[in-house]
Write an enzyme that holds these catalytic residues in place. Structure first.
Site, PDB file in Angstrom:
ATOM      1  N   ASP A  19       0.849  -1.207   0.000  1.00  0.00           N
ATOM      2  CA  ASP A  19       0.000   0.000   0.000  1.00  0.00           C
ATOM      3  C   ASP A  19       0.878   1.247   0.000  1.00  0.00           C
ATOM      4  OD1 ASP A  19      -2.385   1.321  -0.053  1.00  0.00           O
ATOM      5  OD2 ASP A  19      -2.964   0.889   2.009  1.00  0.00           O
ATOM      6  N   CYS A 243      -3.637   5.646  -2.459  1.00  0.00           N
ATOM      7  CA  CYS A 243      -4.211   4.722  -3.427  1.00  0.00           C
ATOM      8  C   CYS A 243      -4.294   5.458  -4.758  1.00  0.00           C
ATOM      9  CB  CYS A 243      -5.596   4.262  -2.976  1.00  0.00           C
ATOM     10  SG  CYS A 243      -6.366   3.208  -4.207  1.00  0.00           S
ATOM     11  N   ASN A 252      -0.765   5.812   4.646  1.00  0.00           N
ATOM     12  CA  ASN A 252      -1.334   5.084   5.787  1.00  0.00           C
ATOM     13  C   ASN A 252      -0.759   5.692   7.054  1.00  0.00           C
ATOM     14  OD1 ASN A 252      -0.928   3.093   3.418  1.00  0.00           O
ATOM     15  ND2 ASN A 252      -2.430   2.086   4.705  1.00  0.00           N
TER      16      ASN A 252
HETATM   17  P1  HMG Z   1      -9.475  -4.602 -16.459  1.00  0.00           P
HETATM   18  O1  HMG Z   1      -8.753  -3.621 -17.328  1.00  0.00           O
HETATM   19  O2  HMG Z   1     -10.960  -4.505 -16.363  1.00  0.00           O
HETATM   20  O3  HMG Z   1      -9.159  -6.131 -16.762  1.00  0.00           O
HETATM   21  O4  HMG Z   1      -8.835  -4.491 -15.004  1.00  0.00           O
HETATM   22  P2  HMG Z   1      -8.739  -6.946 -17.998  1.00  0.00           P
HETATM   23  O5  HMG Z   1      -9.044  -8.357 -17.626  1.00  0.00           O
HETATM   24  O6  HMG Z   1      -9.360  -6.363 -19.241  1.00  0.00           O
HETATM   25  O7  HMG Z   1      -7.153  -6.779 -18.072  1.00  0.00           O
HETATM   26  C1  HMG Z   1      -6.497  -5.640 -18.582  1.00  0.00           C
HETATM   27  C2  HMG Z   1      -5.046  -6.022 -18.808  1.00  0.00           C
HETATM   28  O8  HMG Z   1      -4.435  -6.333 -17.546  1.00  0.00           O
HETATM   29  C3  HMG Z   1      -4.894  -7.292 -19.661  1.00  0.00           C
HETATM   30  O9  HMG Z   1      -3.655  -7.159 -20.357  1.00  0.00           O
HETATM   31  C4  HMG Z   1      -4.753  -8.387 -18.635  1.00  0.00           C
HETATM   32  O10 HMG Z   1      -4.032  -9.498 -19.112  1.00  0.00           O
HETATM   33  C5  HMG Z   1      -3.975  -7.685 -17.537  1.00  0.00           C
HETATM   34  P3  HMG Z   1      -3.627  -6.982 -21.975  1.00  0.00           P
HETATM   35  O11 HMG Z   1      -4.354  -8.152 -22.520  1.00  0.00           O
HETATM   36  O12 HMG Z   1      -4.378  -5.673 -22.227  1.00  0.00           O
HETATM   37  O13 HMG Z   1      -2.173  -6.920 -22.274  1.00  0.00           O
HETATM   38  N1  HMG Z   1      -4.270  -8.265 -16.209  1.00  0.00           N
HETATM   39  C6  HMG Z   1      -3.332  -8.670 -15.348  1.00  0.00           C
HETATM   40  N2  HMG Z   1      -1.985  -8.690 -15.412  1.00  0.00           N
HETATM   41  C7  HMG Z   1      -1.340  -9.201 -14.352  1.00  0.00           C
HETATM   42  N3  HMG Z   1      -1.950  -9.646 -13.228  1.00  0.00           N
HETATM   43  C8  HMG Z   1      -3.291  -9.611 -13.122  1.00  0.00           C
HETATM   44  C9  HMG Z   1      -4.028  -9.126 -14.223  1.00  0.00           C
HETATM   45  N4  HMG Z   1      -5.346  -8.959 -14.430  1.00  0.00           N
HETATM   46  C10 HMG Z   1      -5.475  -8.445 -15.660  1.00  0.00           C
HETATM   47  N5  HMG Z   1      -3.882 -10.044 -12.009  1.00  0.00           N
HETATM   48  C11 HMG Z   1      -8.257  -5.385 -12.834  1.00  0.00           C
HETATM   49  C12 HMG Z   1      -9.350  -5.232 -13.906  1.00  0.00           C
HETATM   50  C13 HMG Z   1      -8.933  -5.890 -11.591  1.00  0.00           C
HETATM   51  C14 HMG Z   1      -7.218  -6.356 -13.346  1.00  0.00           C
HETATM   52  C15 HMG Z   1      -7.614  -3.999 -12.614  1.00  0.00           C
HETATM   53  O14 HMG Z   1      -8.625  -3.098 -12.319  1.00  0.00           O
HETATM   54  C16 HMG Z   1      -6.604  -4.013 -11.492  1.00  0.00           C
HETATM   55  O15 HMG Z   1      -5.554  -4.614 -11.586  1.00  0.00           O
HETATM   56  N6  HMG Z   1      -6.930  -3.275 -10.402  1.00  0.00           N
HETATM   57  C17 HMG Z   1      -6.058  -3.209  -9.234  1.00  0.00           C
HETATM   58  C18 HMG Z   1      -6.080  -1.836  -8.701  1.00  0.00           C
HETATM   59  C19 HMG Z   1      -5.194  -1.739  -7.483  1.00  0.00           C
HETATM   60  O16 HMG Z   1      -4.221  -2.452  -7.341  1.00  0.00           O
HETATM   61  N7  HMG Z   1      -5.543  -0.783  -6.591  1.00  0.00           N
HETATM   62  C20 HMG Z   1      -4.801  -0.570  -5.392  1.00  0.00           C
HETATM   63  C21 HMG Z   1      -4.988  -1.649  -4.388  1.00  0.00           C
HETATM   64  S1  HMG Z   1      -6.474  -1.506  -3.426  1.00  0.00           S
HETATM   65  C22 HMG Z   1      -6.049  -0.394  -2.179  1.00  0.00           C
HETATM   66  O17 HMG Z   1      -4.995   0.170  -2.211  1.00  0.00           O
HETATM   67  C23 HMG Z   1      -6.976  -0.206  -1.015  1.00  0.00           C
HETATM   68  C24 HMG Z   1      -6.516  -0.940   0.252  1.00  0.00           C
HETATM   69  O18 HMG Z   1      -5.233  -0.524   0.651  1.00  0.00           O
HETATM   70  C25 HMG Z   1      -7.494  -0.703   1.399  1.00  0.00           C
HETATM   71  C26 HMG Z   1      -7.821   0.783   1.605  1.00  0.00           C
HETATM   72  O19 HMG Z   1      -6.919   1.573   1.878  1.00  0.00           O
HETATM   73  O20 HMG Z   1      -9.003   1.090   1.492  1.00  0.00           O
HETATM   74  C27 HMG Z   1      -6.453  -2.450   0.003  1.00  0.00           C
HETATM   75 MG    MG Z   2      -4.876   1.320   1.864  1.00  0.00          MG
END
Ligand code: HMG
Ligand code: MG
Length: 300
Positions: A19, A243, A252
């Site tokens: 994070d 984020c 954080n």
């Molecule tokens: P999307 O664009 O809808 O999905 O993203 P997609 O299936 O169309 O994939 C797009 C591209 O990403 C494709 O590549 C996939 O292969 C690739 P392309 O064919 O275009 O070359 N891909 C991946 N590559 C590697 N690993 C994977 C993966 N999945 C797809 N797992 C998706 C949907 C969910 C993947 C995207 O929205 C995503 O990765 N989101 C993550 C966002 C994130 O990390 N946010 C921060 C973390 S959450 C946070 O910080 C909050 C927290 O701390 C708590 C708080 O504070 O509240 C936890």
């Molecule tokens: Mg967080």
């Protein structure tokens, strides 16, 4: 004076390498991430979230999490969870023999779209499939809920909505659920009210709190959580964090600030403040800026 009861011991869950670093614009070399995690390991942290298997198009900073996992020196009694958004991420975790993953959803529809490109219902469906396969492979799943007390796009969030999502994650099989105040807008009274709702459904042993410190409320909210009996706290070394999909989200709460407060309250964490401060100085020296931790700045 009113005597309040506090837990004797608190588990600190370190989120700095994930994070904390995910929001850094400049790509940090893998060896710096590995050095940071190895220092945390040697400081007796029991849970260190080391990275995420998310789309590199969405969060480029985390694209080397696989290498990081391979290069760090792991200790047997320490958990090194990795954040996973979908089955593609889980497949990597299975292939890599990861023992603990984290899944994430949110109490806000708009944030769900911005963060994972799907609705909350769709994200819960994804999580159901992830947990089913994870269980089959002996992987434990921690759940995150974002925006538990407010959303950067929708404003206020109903605490009963947060509680319902929490119940769903619990029913799906998360061993622990971390309640994220992603943009740090909650105040202690909100924290009491939100926890009152959540505790209707979830055993306190399965809950953690995750406060970002945007408005300087994190330590007060942690104190309020402790008063409710919560004893698992997420924090980030030096106050790293944010984020990428929550506009204005700051770091954080800093791990050393939490430990300083808990030391002063005679609540044990198993961590030594001066060692944590050293790690904080190490990573912020690399980032060429001051940590947001008040404690590290005060001890300079
Ligand atoms: P999307 O664009 O809808 O999905 O993203 P997609 O299936 O169309 O994939 C797009 C591209 O990403 C494709 O590549 C996939 O292969 C690739 P392309 O064919 O275009 O070359 N891909 C991946 N590559 C590697 N690993 C994977 C993966 N999945 C797809 N797992 C998706 C949907 C969910 C993947 C995207 O929205 C995503 O990765 N989101 C993550 C966002 C994130 O990390 N946010 C921060 C973390 S959450 C946070 O910080 C909050 C927290 O701390 C708590 C708080 O504070 O509240 C936890
Ligand atoms: Mg967080």
């Amino acid at each position: 004076m009113v005597e309040l009861k506090y837990p004797n011991k608190v588990n600190i869950y370190e989120v700095g390498p994930r994070d904390g670093l995910q929001n850094e614009k400049k790509i940090i070399p893998t060896k710096i991430k590995v050095a940071l995690i190895d220092m945390l390991t040697s400081c007796n942290f029991k849970e260190i979230e080391i990275g995420s298997f998310v789309s590199p198009k969405w969060v480029p900073q985390m694209q080397d999490s696989l290498e990081v996992d391979r290069l760090i020196k792991k200790k047997k009694n320490i958990k090194y969870p990795i954040l996973v958004p979908n089955l593609k991420g889980l497949e990597k975790a299975i292939a890599e023999n990861i023992k603990t993953i984290c899944v994430f959803t949110t109490a806000s529809e708009s944030f769900s779209k911005k963060n994972t490109n799907c609705t909350v219902t769709q994200s819960l469906k994804r999580i159901e499939k992830i947990i089913y396969l994870a269980n089959k492979n002996g992987i434990k799943t921690r759940g995150y809920i974002s925006c538990v007390m407010g959303c950067p796009y929708e404003g206020s969030i109903s605490f009963s909505k947060t509680a319902n999502i929490c119940k769903e994650l619990n029913d799906l099989g998360c061993y622990e659920i971390s309640l994220g105040d992603t943009i740090g807008v909650g105040t202690p009274i909100d924290t009491f009210k939100m926890l009152d709702q959540v505790l209707k459904y979830i055993n306190i042993k399965n809950l953690a709190v995750h406060f970002h410190d945007t408005y300087g409320q994190a330590l007060s909210n942690i104190l309020a959580s402790l008063q409710k009996g919560i004893f698992k706290i997420d924090s980030s070394i030096g106050g790293l964090g944010g984020c990428p999909f929550a506009k204005g989200a700051k770091g954080n709460v800093a791990t050393e600030d939490v430990v300083f407060m808990l030391n002063g309250m005679n609540i044990s964490t198993g961590l030594t403040l001066k060692n944590i401060v050293k790690i904080s100085k190490f990573i912020f020296k690399y980032l060429e800026r001051e940590p947001s931790s008040r404690v590290t700045n005060a001890l300079r």
